[in-house]
Design an enzyme around this catalytic site. Structure first.
Site, PDB file in Angstrom:
ATOM      1  N   ILE A  45      -3.567   4.743  -2.536  1.00 38.24           N
ATOM      2  CA  ILE A  45      -2.476   5.089  -3.442  1.00 38.24           C
ATOM      3  C   ILE A  45      -2.494   4.204  -4.692  1.00 38.24           C
ATOM      4  CG2 ILE A  45      -0.674   3.626  -2.432  1.00 38.24           C
ATOM      5  CD1 ILE A  45       1.168   6.143  -2.752  1.00 38.24           C
ATOM      6  N   HIS A  46      -2.930   2.955  -4.538  1.00 39.01           N
ATOM      7  CA  HIS A  46      -3.039   2.070  -5.692  1.00 39.01           C
ATOM      8  C   HIS A  46      -4.166   2.511  -6.615  1.00 39.01           C
ATOM      9  CE1 HIS A  46      -0.940  -0.520  -2.726  1.00 39.01           C
ATOM     10  NE2 HIS A  46      -0.183  -0.748  -3.785  1.00 39.01           N
ATOM     11  N   ALA A  47      -5.281   2.910  -6.030  1.00 36.50           N
ATOM     12  CA  ALA A  47      -6.407   3.405  -6.838  1.00 36.50           C
ATOM     13  C   ALA A  47      -6.001   4.659  -7.589  1.00 36.50           C
ATOM     14  CB  ALA A  47      -7.624   3.673  -5.958  1.00 36.50           C
TER      15      ALA A  47
END
Length: 110
Positions: free
Chosen positions: A3-5
């Site tokens: 989700i961060h990527a």
């Protein structure tokens, strides 16, 4: 990590206070590890210009995660896997590509 990527790929300022381009560098999202997400793999597929679907990217991501439990994959390994899968998709043998890979070393041997 996935989700961060995805957030970085969609809007880099979400997590980056400094732009890599300001320092003559490029953004790099590592995708050869067990925490990778399919959106990061999809981004790499798009960078390589491969005509793979979201479903393809999700299947490949699962294989990357499984292989990365053995050892992290280099970007070259991931690219080889993506290209080989894309080529095999032309003759509908792409599922066998993923089924027949048990270790990262098999990718390196291509």
């Amino acid at each position: 990590a996935g989700i961060h990527a995805k957030a970085i790929l969609n809007n880099p300022s979400t997590y980056e206070i400094l732009r890599p381009e300001d320092f003559g560098m490029t953004r790099y999202v590592a995708i050869g590890h067990r925490l990778t997400g399919w959106n990061a793999v999809k981004n790499r597929v798009e960078q390589l210009g491969l005509p793979l679907t979201d479903a393809d990217c999700k299947q490949i991501t699962n294989k990357i995660k499984n292989l990365a439990d053995i050892r992290p994959l280099s970007l070259d390994d991931v690219d080889k896997l993506l290209r080989k899968y894309g080529q095999a998709k032309e003759d509908n043998s792409h599922h066998a590509i993923l089924e027949n890979i048990d270790t990262p070393d098999q990718i390196t041997e291509w």
